[in-house]
Design a protein around this motif. Sequence first.
Motif, PDB file in Angstrom:
ATOM      1  N   ASP A   1       0.679  -1.192  -0.002  1.00 50.80           N
ATOM      2  CA  ASP A   1      -0.107   0.160  -0.115  1.00 50.80           C
ATOM      3  C   ASP A   1       0.814   1.244  -0.069  1.00 50.80           C
ATOM      4  OD1 ASP A   1      -2.281  -1.678   0.004  1.00 50.80           O
ATOM      5  OD2 ASP A   1      -2.279  -1.659   2.217  1.00 50.80           O
ATOM      6  N   LEU A   2       2.108   1.299   0.888  1.00 53.95           N
ATOM      7  CA  LEU A   2       2.834   2.525   0.857  1.00 53.95           C
ATOM      8  C   LEU A   2       3.313   2.718  -0.500  1.00 53.95           C
ATOM      9  CD1 LEU A   2       4.760   2.315   4.460  1.00 53.95           C
ATOM     10  CD2 LEU A   2       3.020   3.778   3.413  1.00 53.95           C
ATOM     11  N   GLU A   3       4.025   1.627  -1.186  1.00 55.33           N
ATOM     12  CA  GLU A   3       4.452   1.771  -2.367  1.00 55.33           C
ATOM     13  C   GLU A   3       3.567   2.329  -3.450  1.00 55.33           C
ATOM     14  OE1 GLU A   3       7.577   1.351  -3.299  1.00 55.33           O
ATOM     15  OE2 GLU A   3       8.343   0.913  -1.506  1.00 55.33           O
ATOM     16  N   GLU A   4       2.386   1.894  -3.318  1.00 53.50           N
ATOM     17  CA  GLU A   4       1.439   2.501  -4.235  1.00 53.50           C
ATOM     18  C   GLU A   4       1.241   4.249  -4.145  1.00 53.50           C
ATOM     19  OE1 GLU A   4      -3.401   2.102  -5.759  1.00 53.50           O
ATOM     20  OE2 GLU A   4      -2.387   0.665  -4.289  1.00 53.50           O
ATOM     21  N   LEU A   5       1.046   4.286  -2.627  1.00 54.01           N
ATOM     22  CA  LEU A   5       0.870   5.814  -2.337  1.00 54.01           C
ATOM     23  C   LEU A   5       2.134   6.476  -2.733  1.00 54.01           C
ATOM     24  CD1 LEU A   5      -0.777   5.367   0.916  1.00 54.01           C
ATOM     25  CD2 LEU A   5      -1.719   6.011  -1.196  1.00 54.01           C
ATOM     26  N   ARG A   6       3.448   5.965  -2.404  1.00 53.33           N
ATOM     27  CA  ARG A   6       4.797   6.784  -3.046  1.00 53.33           C
ATOM     28  C   ARG A   6       4.711   7.152  -4.658  1.00 53.33           C
ATOM     29  NH1 ARG A   6       7.174   2.884   0.491  1.00 53.33           N
ATOM     30  NH2 ARG A   6       7.615   3.759   2.616  1.00 53.33           N
ATOM     31  N   SER A   7       4.121   6.105  -5.414  1.00 51.39           N
ATOM     32  CA  SER A   7       3.886   6.138  -6.531  1.00 51.39           C
ATOM     33  C   SER A   7       3.140   7.261  -7.170  1.00 51.39           C
ATOM     34  CB  SER A   7       3.631   4.951  -7.290  1.00 51.39           C
ATOM     35  OG  SER A   7       3.680   4.974  -8.668  1.00 51.39           O
ATOM     36  N   ILE A   8       2.078   7.344  -6.385  1.00 53.84           N
ATOM     37  CA  ILE A   8       1.236   8.389  -6.793  1.00 53.84           C
ATOM     38  C   ILE A   8       1.595   9.712  -6.365  1.00 53.84           C
ATOM     39  CG2 ILE A   8      -1.420   9.395  -5.999  1.00 53.84           C
ATOM     40  CD1 ILE A   8      -2.020   6.498  -5.609  1.00 53.84           C
ATOM     41  N   VAL A   9       2.317   9.965  -5.248  1.00 48.70           N
ATOM     42  CA  VAL A   9       2.995  11.126  -4.689  1.00 48.70           C
ATOM     43  C   VAL A   9       3.958  11.456  -5.710  1.00 48.70           C
ATOM     44  CG1 VAL A   9       4.783  12.082  -3.069  1.00 48.70           C
ATOM     45  CG2 VAL A   9       2.677  10.857  -2.349  1.00 48.70           C
ATOM     46  N   ASN A  10       5.108  10.602  -6.170  1.00 47.26           N
ATOM     47  CA  ASN A  10       6.017  11.050  -7.057  1.00 47.26           C
ATOM     48  C   ASN A  10       5.508  11.465  -8.478  1.00 47.26           C
ATOM     49  OD1 ASN A  10       7.858  10.348  -4.943  1.00 47.26           O
ATOM     50  ND2 ASN A  10       8.109   8.479  -5.914  1.00 47.26           N
ATOM     51  N   SER A  11       4.428  10.674  -9.042  1.00 45.01           N
ATOM     52  CA  SER A  11       3.987  11.243 -10.267  1.00 45.01           C
ATOM     53  C   SER A  11       3.186  12.392 -10.170  1.00 45.01           C
ATOM     54  CB  SER A  11       3.039   9.757 -10.751  1.00 45.01           C
ATOM     55  OG  SER A  11       1.981   9.708  -9.833  1.00 45.01           O
ATOM     56  N   THR A  12       2.495  12.479  -8.993  1.00 40.96           N
ATOM     57  CA  THR A  12       1.516  13.782  -9.168  1.00 40.96           C
ATOM     58  C   THR A  12       2.578  14.921  -9.059  1.00 40.96           C
ATOM     59  OG1 THR A  12       0.018  12.765  -7.991  1.00 40.96           O
ATOM     60  CG2 THR A  12      -0.130  14.994  -7.908  1.00 40.96           C
TER      61      THR A  12
ATOM     62  N   CYS B   1      10.854  13.076  12.455  1.00 42.49           N
ATOM     63  CA  CYS B   1      12.184  13.159  11.663  1.00 42.49           C
ATOM     64  C   CYS B   1      12.497  12.001  11.099  1.00 42.49           C
ATOM     65  CB  CYS B   1      12.891  13.935  12.704  1.00 42.49           C
ATOM     66  SG  CYS B   1      12.854  15.653  12.980  1.00 42.49           S
ATOM     67  N   SER B   2      12.320  11.091  12.105  1.00 39.51           N
ATOM     68  CA  SER B   2      12.889   9.720  11.430  1.00 39.51           C
ATOM     69  C   SER B   2      12.240   9.308  10.166  1.00 39.51           C
ATOM     70  CB  SER B   2      12.559   8.735  12.635  1.00 39.51           C
ATOM     71  OG  SER B   2      13.455   8.914  13.755  1.00 39.51           O
ATOM     72  N   ILE B   3      10.760   9.249  10.299  1.00 33.60           N
ATOM     73  CA  ILE B   3      10.107   8.847   8.897  1.00 33.60           C
ATOM     74  C   ILE B   3      10.592   9.446   7.896  1.00 33.60           C
ATOM     75  CG2 ILE B   3       7.654   8.777   8.066  1.00 33.60           C
ATOM     76  CD1 ILE B   3       8.433   6.497  10.190  1.00 33.60           C
ATOM     77  N   TYR B   4      10.792  10.915   7.929  1.00 33.24           N
ATOM     78  CA  TYR B   4      11.114  11.766   6.914  1.00 33.24           C
ATOM     79  C   TYR B   4      12.317  11.215   6.235  1.00 33.24           C
ATOM     80  CZ  TYR B   4      12.646  15.770   4.342  1.00 33.24           C
ATOM     81  OH  TYR B   4      13.223  16.602   2.972  1.00 33.24           O
ATOM     82  N   VAL B   5      13.462  11.011   7.254  1.00 32.31           N
ATOM     83  CA  VAL B   5      14.634  10.582   6.833  1.00 32.31           C
ATOM     84  C   VAL B   5      14.403   9.345   5.840  1.00 32.31           C
ATOM     85  CG1 VAL B   5      16.948   9.659   7.452  1.00 32.31           C
ATOM     86  CG2 VAL B   5      15.949  11.606   8.428  1.00 32.31           C
ATOM     87  N   ASP B   6      13.764   8.267   6.516  1.00 33.23           N
ATOM     88  CA  ASP B   6      13.441   7.033   5.826  1.00 33.23           C
ATOM     89  C   ASP B   6      12.963   7.326   4.319  1.00 33.23           C
ATOM     90  OD1 ASP B   6      14.358   5.459   8.199  1.00 33.23           O
ATOM     91  OD2 ASP B   6      12.308   5.162   8.744  1.00 33.23           O
ATOM     92  N   GLU B   7      11.919   8.057   4.261  1.00 32.07           N
ATOM     93  CA  GLU B   7      11.229   8.405   3.105  1.00 32.07           C
ATOM     94  C   GLU B   7      12.176   9.077   1.857  1.00 32.07           C
ATOM     95  OE1 GLU B   7       8.284   7.274   1.856  1.00 32.07           O
ATOM     96  OE2 GLU B   7       7.801   6.474   3.794  1.00 32.07           O
TER      97      GLU B   7
ATOM     98  N   ALA C   1       5.525  14.785   1.592  1.00 29.23           N
ATOM     99  CA  ALA C   1       4.138  14.394   1.360  1.00 29.23           C
ATOM    100  C   ALA C   1       3.978  12.936   1.797  1.00 29.23           C
ATOM    101  CB  ALA C   1       3.890  13.995  -0.139  1.00 29.23           C
ATOM    102  N   MET C   2       4.825  12.159   1.703  1.00 30.62           N
ATOM    103  CA  MET C   2       4.686  10.640   2.253  1.00 30.62           C
ATOM    104  C   MET C   2       4.849  10.805   3.806  1.00 30.62           C
ATOM    105  SD  MET C   2       4.156   8.436   0.407  1.00 30.62           S
ATOM    106  CE  MET C   2       4.249   7.084   1.698  1.00 30.62           C
TER     107      MET C   2
END
Length: 409
Positions: free
Chosen positions: A5-16, A305-311, A383-384
């Motif tokens: 699910d996260l991979e799909e949402l990342r794809s949408i974020v990036n393409s948008t 901050c940790s989640i942002y670094v990961d993303e 965004a993520m």
Amino acid sequence: MGIADLEELRSIVNSTINDSNQHLKKDINQALHEHPETAYEEKFAHDTITKFLEDRGFVVKRSTHGLATSFEAEIGSSGRLVVICAEYDALPQIGHACGHNLIATSSIATFLGAAAALKQSGAFGRLRLLGTPAEEGGGGKAKLIDAGAFGDVSAAIMAHPMPQNQLSDESNNWSGLAAMKMIASHKFRTEFRGKTAHAANEPWNGVNALDAAVAAYSSIGLLRQQIKPDERIHSVIEVGGTVPNVIPDYTRMNWNVRSPTIAGADKLLSRVKANIQAAAAATGCELNYITAPTYSNMIANKSLCSIYVDEMSLIGEKVLLWREKPITASTDMGNVSQTVPSFHGAFGIPAAPDIALHNPGFAAAASTDEAHEACIKCAKGMAMLAIRVLLDDELAVDARGDFEHNQGW
């Protein structure tokens, strides 16, 4: 929420964001850079951004919370709320030498990407893009807090450009910083009022307001020898008189008093005021203070901050999580971080080694293609981050816990 699910949402974020990139560059980034506006005068920015959003189908509220150049665009009607803060004011005479054209661009891109992903997910959640005017000394976010703009917020997020060379060291070439710690600042003006007189014919009948300003400035110069290395005091004389043969009966000074914490800033402020009051007493002038919103020190939320670094790592960006020494600058986002869980990161843009913030050279750096691409990459990570706060219960709880128990940097 699974990995797929996260991979799909990342794809949408990036393409948008990618699909909107050229419009963001031309219609927002370049347009704002070419039309710099100072605190509370950001009419062009307000109208440009709101039209950009309306043209893409968003319902926008203009001139919100009692501020003519603030705005809101929001999607969703229930669930947790993430606020994305957009800054767009500039500095007098040197334009976007703090890169707020890039901040606005990255925040709008964040909103576009996260909104598309949230819509696709079908999940509960609310996203708000909040226009926050007058960061450069006007305390726009402090006024927005007082007006209730940050009520019931699970996270507030934004990021700031910095010269790339200030983020890297000999062993690492960091593209950004997650925990952008900044210090507290008291901002105020002083007015000295005396009595005018002919400077040659009857100087004894005058009360020299310029002498008061000079005495205050000089005594603060001596005080700087006795303050801590991470504290700062700055002042300029905004009004100093007219012609040399007239004793000035009015002068005005503008002050910043900074310390790593608000408690430290309070203590330093009392010492500064003692010197200012002594200058007024020594010259026989009346003293008046004009106060502005105080900027609190920035608290960086560990979980956010940790989640942002990961993303950011997933799009190939190497972002430093935190560093112990704060940046000796201040922001009204610090006030937000004291109110709700907050993320205020930094992204590096190319600049000459001798160029720092609030320098005309940084204004030039903030207009480059490389700077734009850096802010777009940052937007994908933010965004993520916003999506994960909305959809991940555990992250939302952890971020709230970090905030409530002061488990930040």
